[in-house]
Design an enzyme around this catalytic site. Structure first.
Site: not given
Length: 505
Positions: A76, A340-341, A415
């Protein structure tokens, strides 16, 4: 009656033993002779064993033919690659037609693309489609420190392919070499005779020796993740006549792959594989297979006989970020991770309303927390605004720490790497202040200067956005620390925003 070869071995051993006794009898020192004989015998048997591994590794011990149940319908997510491959294989299937038109048979097909996209499966399906014998090997199997061993293994590989085709009464054979850059890398041109150069030369010779009028036609299919590293002599027409790109599957392809791997797994009635396909943007076929397998493991852990949507969601998280860990953190660290999140999540909702699905403090892999986003539509082109938004969302965590604690932590390292990669894309795409410029025309100092300029400007904008939502952090922090997860809907409710879906309804 015993043959002469058996007697010959016994006579040789007896002769050496008698000769050794005779030398000792006449006063010749025996130890140097014994030592030399032992070293020579060891080298002889070692070389013989090394050379003899070729047929075993790619022949008797390797797969002799493609599994008969594997066809292109069983693969697939690669419709374009399958279409191109089938067109190329028609030259092997329709032998009379190509002979009438004077078409030269293809000698090689090169499959290129990221890992896990199904290149090996395509090669096996090609052997089944053409009703050919199938022999496989890896590029690393041919490289040895002993001169000539790699070239010998190449010869044995093609010999084994012809032998297998003859045994199976087939008119063709497919030889598959995975990771061909292990033996097909660019030669340095310095005149040094290296072992893998000799191996590559033998491979080129074998490909040139594949004649269209041979009773058994051999097609070489090779796979690599790094086509740019291959030697030009290998890539030219007449060797690898077709170069087929095997890319990561799109949404429709991911759904097809998931359904293929769900055939032997019982699913709850409300399970939506379409939703899983949307959530797995950028996943390869191998990763999607792992998602279905991990979901089944989650169901087994809870002693259930069917897979639920929750199992699939957890499996996506695990494949993307790693297994859930039992890492214990202090309350101060936990609150800092939460801030932070939340910085990432608030920036995402500010720039892309309705994009956050969940904020979690559950440690996975090396991450102490993460933000799950709603699936995006498959995109292959990005504007400057889109890339800048991605950078600002990545910088949101560090900006939130600065806003709340007055400084950053090491949690922002990943990040910053992500943001720097996007900045490189901006510069190389001519979207920076430098305009259209070749990347190699920039010095390291100019790269650093432009990178810092872009990141500093976007970091300042990120701080401004988050400062406007400063009063929301404490409320969201209390919920997240207490419950460990914060849904996207509840996040938007606290921020006083609604998702596009809820607004439309």
């Amino acid at each position: 009656m015993r043959n002469w070869r058996t007697y010959g071995k016994e006579i040789a051993i007896g002769f050496v033993f008698v000769l050794l006794l005779f030398l000792i009898y006449i006063g010749v020192p025996a130890m140097p002779i014994v030592t030399f004989a032992m070293v020579a015998a060891a080298l002889f048997f070692l070389t013989k064993a090394r050379g003899g591994m070729a047929v075993g590794s790619v022949g008797r011990k390797g797969p002799a033919k493609a599994p008969q149940f594997l066809s292109f319908e069983d693969i697939g997510g690669q419709e374009q690659a399958k279409k191109e491959l089938v067109e190329a294989l028609e030259f092997m299937v329709k032998r009379e037609e190509i002979r009438k038109l004077g078409i030269r048979p293809l000698k090689g097909i090169l499959l290129t693309g990221p890992p896990g996209t199904g290149k090996t499966l395509l090669a096996k399906a090609a052997a089944h489609y053409t009703q050919s014998a199938f022999v496989a090997a890896s590029g690393s199997e041919f490289v040895e420190m002993y001169v000539g061993v790699g070239a010998s293994r190449i010869r044995d590989l093609f010999k084994e392919a012809r032998s297998q085709a003859a045994k199976l009464k087939r008119h063709s054979a497919v030889v598959f070499i995975d990771e061909i850059d292990g033996i097909g890398g660019k030669r340095d041109g310095g005149g040094q005779h290296r072992e893998y150069d000799q191996t590559l030369n033998q491979l080129l010779t074998e490909m040139d020796g594949i004649q269209g009028d041979e009773s058994i036609r051999i097609l070489l299919i090779a796979a690599t993740n790094r086509k740019e590293l291959l030697d030009p002599a290998l890539l030219r027409p007449g060797r690898f006549d077709r170069h087929i790109q095997v890319d990561l599957p799109d949404k429709k392809g991911r759904e097809h792959i998931l359904r293929l791997h769900a055939r032997n797994k019982p699913l709850e009635e409300d399970v939506s594989l379409v939703r899983v396909a949307e959530e797995t943007f950028g996943f390869s076929g191998a990763q999607l297979e792992s998602v279905m397998n991990e979901a089944a493991i989650y169901a087994l852990r809870e002693d259930r006989d069917r897979l639920s949507q929750s199992d699939l969601t957890q499996a996506v998280d695990k494949v993307m970020m790693g297994e859930r860990t039992d890492r214990e953190t202090t309350r101060e660290e936990r609150e800092r991770v939460a801030m932070h999140e939340l910085g990432h999540a608030i920036m995402a909702e500010t720039l892309r309303p309705g994009s956050v699905a969940q904020v979690s403090l559950t440690p996975r892999g090396q991450a102490l927390g993460y933000v799950r986003h709603h699936p995006r539509a498959d995109s292959y082109l990005y504007t400057k605004q889109t890339l800048e938004d991605q950078i600002m969302i990545a910088l949101g965590g560090a900006a939130a720490e600065e806003l709340i604690y007055g400084g950053r932590s090491t949690g922002s390292r990943g990040d910053f790497e992500q943001a720097t990669d996007i900045v490189r894309t901006l510069i190389e795409s001519g979207m920076s202040e430098l305009g259209i410029i070749h990347p190699q025309a920039l010095t390291k100092e100019e790269w650093a200067r432009e990178n810092a300029s872009i990141l500093d400007g976007l970091m300042e904008r990120t701080r401004e956005y988050l400062s406007a939502s400063r009063d929301k952090f404490d409320q969201l922090l209390s919920i997240l620390v207490q419950e460990e997860t914060l849904s996207g809907d509840r996040l938007r409710e606290c921020l006083g925003k609604t998702s596009p879906d809820s607004a439309a309804s």
